[in-house]
Design a protein around this motif. Structure first.
Motif, short mmCIF file in Angstrom:
data_model
loop_
_atom_site.label_atom_id
_atom_site.label_comp_id
_atom_site.label_asym_id
_atom_site.label_seq_id
_atom_site.Cartn_x
_atom_site.Cartn_y
_atom_site.Cartn_z
N CYS A 114 0.78 -1.24 0.00
CA CYS A 114 0.00 0.00 0.00
C CYS A 114 0.81 1.29 0.00
N TYR A 115 2.00 1.27 0.59
CA TYR A 115 2.65 2.52 0.98
C TYR A 115 2.84 3.49 -0.18
N LYS A 116 3.46 3.05 -1.26
CA LYS A 116 3.69 3.94 -2.39
C LYS A 116 2.39 4.24 -3.14
N GLY A 117 1.54 3.25 -3.26
CA GLY A 117 0.32 3.43 -4.03
C GLY A 117 -0.66 4.41 -3.43
N VAL A 118 -0.73 4.46 -2.11
CA VAL A 118 -1.70 5.35 -1.46
C VAL A 118 -1.36 6.82 -1.71
N TYR A 119 -0.12 7.11 -2.11
CA TYR A 119 0.23 8.48 -2.49
C TYR A 119 -0.70 8.99 -3.59
N HIS A 120 -1.26 8.08 -4.38
CA HIS A 120 -2.11 8.45 -5.51
C HIS A 120 -3.60 8.40 -5.16
N PRO A 130 -7.87 2.62 -9.86
CA PRO A 130 -6.81 2.34 -8.89
C PRO A 130 -5.49 3.01 -9.30
N ALA A 131 -5.43 4.32 -9.13
CA ALA A 131 -4.31 5.11 -9.64
C ALA A 131 -2.97 4.69 -9.05
N ASN A 138 1.59 -3.07 -14.18
CA ASN A 138 0.72 -2.52 -15.23
C ASN A 138 -0.47 -3.44 -15.46
N TRP A 139 -1.42 -3.42 -14.53
CA TRP A 139 -2.62 -4.24 -14.64
C TRP A 139 -3.85 -3.37 -14.42
N ALA A 314 -7.35 2.96 -3.80
CA ALA A 314 -6.15 3.50 -4.44
C ALA A 314 -5.38 2.47 -5.24
N ILE A 315 -5.49 1.18 -4.88
CA ILE A 315 -4.58 0.18 -5.45
C ILE A 315 -5.29 -1.01 -6.08
N ALA A 316 -6.21 -1.63 -5.37
CA ALA A 316 -6.75 -2.91 -5.83
C ALA A 316 -7.58 -2.80 -7.09
N ASN A 317 -8.61 -1.93 -7.05
CA ASN A 317 -9.47 -1.83 -8.24
C ASN A 317 -10.17 -0.48 -8.39
N GLY A 318 -10.12 0.34 -7.36
CA GLY A 318 -10.67 1.69 -7.46
C GLY A 318 -12.12 1.86 -7.09
N ASN A 319 -12.85 0.75 -6.82
CA ASN A 319 -14.29 0.93 -6.62
C ASN A 319 -14.91 0.01 -5.57
N SER A 320 -14.09 -0.64 -4.75
CA SER A 320 -14.66 -1.53 -3.74
C SER A 320 -14.17 -1.13 -2.35
N GLN A 321 -14.55 -1.90 -1.34
CA GLN A 321 -14.19 -1.54 0.03
C GLN A 321 -14.52 -2.67 0.99
#
Length: 361
Positions: A114-120, A130-131, A138-139, A314-321
């Protein structure tokens, strides 16, 4: 659980202190992880009568400057204490950082995934995409890339995922495979590494299972199943369940989904459930094992799940929780099912839902 959030519980001074912890959050996290990983917390713990900066430095083989800045930051984080003689001691928070399995699974997952990805995160919120996933690969979703992650990242992801299910499965197996349920064929949507299928075949010596998952995931599960000689009882249906045109195989007594539907948006959950309905006979059931933040016994558990939702955003898919159960149950209702059983408090955080097709009168 929701009643805990009805009012502000902190004094102004407490709230300001918490605000500073939040403002320095990334620094706090990295300090804690380095204190753990470089062995400094363990050195302090083992010196039961306290230990000086000089002695910690000698044992750690780090510079005195490096050890000093870490220790001083650790004091403010209440991980360690220091007496008037300059001797350091491990505090309760430091103990949990060092020894608590849940804390370590969470910390490793946050750091490696998560650490780097949550920056986005801001971009992810704005776009619904999932920015932050580009920090890993690249998925379109993280699930497409799990089998391709570097070994350390893959290890942290699966250890996190399995930590919760491994604790829940023993109790759930006894409930799902009750003799009166007469389950001969079970369809598992989202088989991951095959842990449920393996546990099921060991618990029930007759049940046959089909795993539906992405090709990469299905291949990982198949490898594990074949290694134990269970290929005759477990087969695979590689597919992308996000594709609404993908229909699941039919003729099953039960559909099983564990920690799976939280990976999807509300609309996607409805679509998946509707297709699950076609996979079972009219008296068949769908079992859903999920962790709902509003069903937790402890506020700390709810906090962990609430923050995990940001990983999905932010990372997995952008629309779930990690869902509020009330939101999730509306999806079940919209898909045409009734909840006929609900068991809370399974393992650390899970709720088991048994759903059946709504009967029209």
């Amino acid at each position: 659980m929701a009643h805990l959030y009805n009012k502000d519980k902190r004094t102004a001074l407490e709230a300001k202190h918490l605000a500073q912890l939040i403002a320095h959050g990334p620094i706090v996290f990295q300090v804690a992880k380095v204190l753990r990983d470089k062995g400094i917390l363990r050195i302090i713990e083992e010196a039961r009568t306290g230990i000086t900066l000089a002695d910690i430095t000698a044992k750690s083989e780090l510079s005195e400057y490096g050890v000093r800045v870490l220790l001083e930051a650790g004091l403010g984080m209440e991980m360690i204490t220091v007496d008037e003689e300059g001797k350091y001691y491990l505090a309760k928070t430091g103990y949990f950082i060092l020894h608590d399995a849940l804390t370590n699974v969470n910390m490793n997952f946050v750091h490696d995934i998560c650490y780097k990805g949550v920056y986005h995160l801001e971009e992810a919120i704005e776009t619904g995409k999932p920015a932050g996933l580009k920090e890993l690969g690249n998925w379109n979703t993280i699930y497409e890339g799990l089998s391709q992650l570097p070994s350390q990242q893959q290890k942290s992801w699966f250890e996190y995922d399995h930590f919760f299910s491994d604790i829940a499965f023993p109790r759930v197996l006894k409930h799902v495979y009750k003799p009166e349920n007469q389950i001969k064929k079970l369809l598992e949507i989202g088989g991951n590494t095959g842990k449920w299928a393996l546990a099921s075949t060991q618990f029930d010596k007759e049940v046959k299972i089909t795993i539906v998952d992405l090709p990469g995931q299905a291949a990982m599960a198949k490898k594990n199943i074949e290694a134990l000689g269970l290929s005759e009882r477990v087969d695979f249906y590689p597919a992308n369940v996000l594709d609404e045109n993908v229909q699941f195989p039919t003729g099953y007594d039960v559909v099983w989904m564990s920690q799976f539907l939280d990976c999807f948006s509300e609309e996607e959950i409805v679509s998946i459930l509707q297709r699950c309905g076609k996979a079972i006979h009219e008296e068949g059931a769908i079992y859903i094992l999920e962790a709902f933040w509003d069903n937790q016994r402890f506020e700390t558990a709810a906090f962990c799940l609430q923050q995990l939702s940001i990983y999905f955003t932010a990372i997995a898919n952008g629309n779930s929780q990690m869902y509020d159960s009330r939101v999730f149950k509306k999806c079940i209702e919209k898909a045409g099912f009734d909840i006929v059983e609900e068991i809370e408090g399974i393992g650390l955080s899970h709720t088991l839902l048994k759903c059946k097709k709504r009967q029209l009168h």
